[in-house]
Design an enzyme around this catalytic site. Structure first.
Site, mmCIF file in Angstrom:
data_model
loop_
_atom_site.group_PDB
_atom_site.id
_atom_site.type_symbol
_atom_site.label_atom_id
_atom_site.label_comp_id
_atom_site.label_asym_id
_atom_site.label_seq_id
_atom_site.Cartn_x
_atom_site.Cartn_y
_atom_site.Cartn_z
ATOM 1 N N ARG A 1 40.812 8.749 -12.760
ATOM 2 C CA ARG A 1 39.347 8.633 -12.926
ATOM 3 C C ARG A 1 38.614 9.946 -12.640
ATOM 4 N NH1 ARG A 1 40.423 3.584 -10.451
ATOM 5 N NH2 ARG A 1 40.457 1.957 -12.032
ATOM 6 N N LYS B 1 31.766 20.017 -21.710
ATOM 7 C CA LYS B 1 32.134 19.083 -22.778
ATOM 8 C C LYS B 1 33.654 19.124 -22.897
ATOM 9 C CE LYS B 1 28.300 18.827 -26.052
ATOM 10 N NZ LYS B 1 27.884 19.170 -27.431
ATOM 11 N N GLU C 1 30.367 32.198 -32.695
ATOM 12 C CA GLU C 1 29.558 31.515 -31.674
ATOM 13 C C GLU C 1 28.587 32.503 -31.012
ATOM 14 O OE1 GLU C 1 29.814 28.320 -31.686
ATOM 15 O OE2 GLU C 1 31.907 27.680 -31.833
ATOM 16 N N LYS D 1 24.391 30.051 -22.691
ATOM 17 C CA LYS D 1 24.897 28.670 -22.706
ATOM 18 C C LYS D 1 24.539 27.961 -21.404
ATOM 19 C CE LYS D 1 28.292 25.444 -23.998
ATOM 20 N NZ LYS D 1 29.524 25.078 -24.629
ATOM 21 N N GLU E 1 23.138 16.568 -23.343
ATOM 22 C CA GLU E 1 22.674 16.620 -24.734
ATOM 23 C C GLU E 1 21.714 15.482 -25.096
ATOM 24 O OE1 GLU E 1 25.562 18.344 -27.527
ATOM 25 O OE2 GLU E 1 24.860 16.866 -28.956
ATOM 26 N N ARG F 1 20.115 20.616 -25.702
ATOM 27 C CA ARG F 1 21.492 21.090 -25.877
ATOM 28 C C ARG F 1 21.963 20.984 -27.320
ATOM 29 N NH1 ARG F 1 26.748 20.359 -21.873
ATOM 30 N NH2 ARG F 1 28.186 21.449 -23.256
ATOM 31 N N ASN G 1 24.653 23.140 -31.314
ATOM 32 C CA ASN G 1 25.444 22.625 -32.439
ATOM 33 C C ASN G 1 25.027 23.255 -33.767
ATOM 34 O OD1 ASN G 1 26.801 20.885 -30.699
ATOM 35 N ND2 ASN G 1 25.252 19.284 -30.940
ATOM 36 N N HIS H 1 27.298 23.155 -36.771
ATOM 37 C CA HIS H 1 28.402 22.242 -36.464
ATOM 38 C C HIS H 1 28.367 20.957 -37.293
ATOM 39 C CE1 HIS H 1 28.959 25.043 -33.245
ATOM 40 N NE2 HIS H 1 29.948 24.363 -32.698
ATOM 41 N N HIS I 1 31.919 20.663 -38.494
ATOM 42 C CA HIS I 1 32.852 19.621 -38.043
ATOM 43 C C HIS I 1 33.383 18.811 -39.222
ATOM 44 C CE1 HIS I 1 31.640 19.290 -33.487
ATOM 45 N NE2 HIS I 1 32.294 20.394 -33.781
ATOM 46 N N HIS J 1 38.004 26.823 -35.954
ATOM 47 C CA HIS J 1 36.729 26.164 -35.634
ATOM 48 C C HIS J 1 35.547 27.114 -35.928
ATOM 49 C CE1 HIS J 1 33.682 23.854 -33.537
ATOM 50 N NE2 HIS J 1 33.431 24.885 -32.753
HETATM 51 P P1 NAD Z 1 42.592 27.817 -29.925
HETATM 52 O O1 NAD Z 1 42.519 27.285 -28.566
HETATM 53 O O2 NAD Z 1 43.401 27.091 -30.924
HETATM 54 O O3 NAD Z 1 43.108 29.328 -29.824
HETATM 55 C C1 NAD Z 1 43.306 30.060 -31.000
HETATM 56 C C2 NAD Z 1 44.726 30.645 -31.082
HETATM 57 O O4 NAD Z 1 44.817 31.765 -30.207
HETATM 58 C C3 NAD Z 1 45.819 29.693 -30.641
HETATM 59 O O5 NAD Z 1 46.937 29.885 -31.461
HETATM 60 C C4 NAD Z 1 46.124 30.141 -29.222
HETATM 61 O O6 NAD Z 1 47.434 29.812 -28.797
HETATM 62 C C5 NAD Z 1 45.947 31.621 -29.340
HETATM 63 N N1 NAD Z 1 45.599 32.346 -28.133
HETATM 64 C C6 NAD Z 1 44.786 31.942 -27.131
HETATM 65 N N2 NAD Z 1 44.560 32.950 -26.287
HETATM 66 C C7 NAD Z 1 45.260 34.008 -26.732
HETATM 67 C C8 NAD Z 1 45.401 35.346 -26.306
HETATM 68 N N3 NAD Z 1 44.721 35.827 -25.282
HETATM 69 N N4 NAD Z 1 46.223 36.167 -27.007
HETATM 70 C C9 NAD Z 1 46.869 35.714 -28.109
HETATM 71 N N5 NAD Z 1 46.746 34.465 -28.594
HETATM 72 C C10 NAD Z 1 45.949 33.625 -27.908
HETATM 73 O O7 NAD Z 1 41.133 27.963 -30.580
HETATM 74 P P2 NAD Z 1 39.734 28.433 -29.983
HETATM 75 O O8 NAD Z 1 39.053 29.068 -31.125
HETATM 76 O O9 NAD Z 1 39.888 29.157 -28.713
HETATM 77 O O10 NAD Z 1 39.012 27.063 -29.641
HETATM 78 C C11 NAD Z 1 38.653 26.148 -30.650
HETATM 79 C C12 NAD Z 1 38.442 24.800 -30.002
HETATM 80 O O11 NAD Z 1 37.405 24.889 -29.035
HETATM 81 C C13 NAD Z 1 38.025 23.737 -30.988
HETATM 82 O O12 NAD Z 1 38.762 22.579 -30.762
HETATM 83 C C14 NAD Z 1 36.562 23.498 -30.651
HETATM 84 O O13 NAD Z 1 36.156 22.193 -30.951
HETATM 85 C C15 NAD Z 1 36.549 23.768 -29.186
HETATM 86 N N6 NAD Z 1 35.232 24.105 -28.659
HETATM 87 C C16 NAD Z 1 34.763 23.376 -27.619
HETATM 88 C C17 NAD Z 1 33.530 23.661 -27.071
HETATM 89 C C18 NAD Z 1 33.050 22.903 -25.881
HETATM 90 O O14 NAD Z 1 31.882 23.044 -25.506
HETATM 91 N N7 NAD Z 1 33.900 22.138 -25.231
HETATM 92 C C19 NAD Z 1 32.749 24.698 -27.609
HETATM 93 C C20 NAD Z 1 33.271 25.435 -28.664
HETATM 94 C C21 NAD Z 1 34.516 25.130 -29.187
HETATM 95 N N1 GLY Z 2 29.475 23.675 -28.093
HETATM 96 C C1 GLY Z 2 28.327 22.837 -27.993
HETATM 97 C C2 GLY Z 2 28.000 22.426 -26.596
HETATM 98 O O1 GLY Z 2 28.676 22.791 -25.659
HETATM 99 O O2 GLY Z 2 27.055 21.699 -26.395
#
Ligand code: NAD
Ligand code: GLY
Length: 373
Positions: free
Chosen positions: A121, A143, A185, A229, A239, A243, A247, A250, A254, A267
């Site tokens: 939990r 998030k 971003e 942020k 949100e 907030r 997006n 997005h 998405h 992404h």
């Molecule tokens: P990812 O986590 O898939 O990383 C991209 C690639 O880079 C992967 O292959 C990973 O293994 C590799 N990698 C990571 N760090 C590395 C490094 N230092 N050196 C070499 N390779 C490395 O993708 P991302 O773009 O980091 O994240 C995308 C995700 O984040 C999506 O799922 C998106 O929805 C999410 N996201 C969430 C929020 C939130 O607020 N929670 C905000 C924006 C994006």
């Molecule tokens: N990436 C959108 C949020 O964190 O609200």
């Protein structure tokens, strides 16, 4: 080392930012009073580069460490992966006083964060983001989520990390495509909140993407984005209103990720396409001026216009957008810019305006960013 604070009362936490600081992670972890037993969640790609310094620094700080790996890729940001991860944590004996350390990009951070929100939990977790996307966006704000074939981030929870620890040197091993994806971003943050950031990107976008600036400047860029942020999240953690502006791009982005099974676009690339569509809708509705739209698109062109969007089915995109969690009572909500640095959420975009925005994005993609207005 710079610290940006996220002020959320009892859920407040620091974002520590610097270069060459990974080996000091264990000390920062102990300073935060986190659990004596930790699970580092990562993937094989990131582990090959950064697991040892993080694990060694925790061990040196007398923290008992378990390592849990998940496969690399958005396609694995699923309930199934989260379930497997929970099994690993149970077998390792992690209890309520333990802490999850998410070491990787946004996929690792979102999945590990979701497990931290639900395991027993809810237990503590710390973000150690290693992609630009995660350092400027995903690791901050609490998030957490996994994807479903029918919707992106559709199963999740708000669960704030206890600390975000960013070593910007980790960006040096990141492929350029991933740097560009994360820079989307940064452009987004400028467009919705910070005209000076947009001007800075206009001056030196390529140097920033290629890390051809002083490390202190990269630290400063990350810190500025974390401040933007954090400011939005502090004003509206869950949100309810403001907030939503985070997006921008997005709604369409998405939908593109879902209809392509999370396998074609990064992404950040899908969001870049989404900003073209939303920017065009804002133009058609008279929200912002053509000159501002062109400034956005010039940055997108310099970063690279993701190819192939002309092959996406417009009706399938619209269907996905209708069932997206950002829609309320079936009404699709769009974030639309009003000027460089200012955006609002809007629920009066007609299907016709959406179609025009998507078709504009498709032509832009097909013609690799030929100016169309
Ligand atoms: P990812 O986590 O898939 O990383 C991209 C690639 O880079 C992967 O292959 C990973 O293994 C590799 N990698 C990571 N760090 C590395 C490094 N230092 N050196 C070499 N390779 C490395 O993708 P991302 O773009 O980091 O994240 C995308 C995700 O984040 C999506 O799922 C998106 O929805 C999410 N996201 C969430 C929020 C939130 O607020 N929670 C905000 C924006 C994006
Ligand atoms: N990436 C959108 C949020 O964190 O609200």
């Amino acid at each position: 080392m710079e610290t940006v604070s996220v002020n959320l009362g009892s859920r407040s936490y620091p974002i520590r930012i610097g270069h060459g600081i990974l080996a000091n992670f264990g000390a920062a972890y102990v300073d935060r009073g986190l659990g004596k037993s930790a699970a580092i969640v990562t993937n094989p790609t990131v582990a090959a580069h950064y697991l040892e310094p993080v694990r060694n620094s925790l061990s040196a700080a007398e923290v008992q460490v378990t390592v849990v790996t998940m496969p690399d890729g958005e396609a694995y940001k699923t309930l199934e992966t989260a379930g497997t991860m929970c099994g690993d944590l149970i077998r390792a004996g992690l209890d309520r006083g333990s802490c999850i350390v998410a070491l990787g990009g946004g996929v690792v951070g979102d999945t590990a964060g979701f497990v931290a929100a639900t395991y027993l939990r809810g237990i503590d977790f710390v973000q150690v983001p290693t992609t630009l996307e995660a350092q400027v966006d995903a690791s901050v704000g609490g998030k957490t989520a996994v994807d479903h074939p029918l919707g992106k981030n559709i199963i999740g929870a708000f669960h704030q990390p206890r600390m975000v620890y960013i070593d910007t040197d980790t960006l040096r091993s990141l492929p350029r495509r991933e740097m560009a994806a994360g820079m989307t971003e940064v452009i987004k943050h400028g467009l919705i909140r910070d005209p000076e950031l947009v001007a800075c990107l206009e001056e030196k976008l390529e140097a920033l993407v290629d890390l051809k600036v002083a490390p202190e400047e990269i630290d400063g860029l990350i810190a500025q984005n974390c401040r933007i942020k954090a400011g939005v999240v502090e004003a509206d953690e869950t949100e309810a209103g403001l907030r939503e502006i985070l997006n921008y791009g997005h709604t369409v982005g998405h939908a593109i990720e879902v209809v392509t099974d999370y396998r074609v676009y990064r992404h950040g690339e899908a969001v870049r396409l989404g900003m073209l569509a939303a920017g065009k809708i804002a133009l058609d509705k008279g929200f912002w001026r053509g000159a501002d739209f062109q400034r956005q698109n010039a940055l997108i062109r310099r970063l690279g216009v993701p190819e192939g969007a002309e092959h996406l089915n417009v009706n399938r995109l619209l269907e996905r957008m209708e069932s997206d969690k950002k829609a309320r009572s079936g009404v699709i909500r769009f974030v639309l810019p009003e000027a460089i640095g200012r955006a609002v959420s809007c629920d009066t975009v007609t299907r016709c305006e959406m179609g025009a925005g998507i078709r504009y994005m498709q032509r832009y993609s097909a013609e690799e960013g030929q100016e169309l207005i």
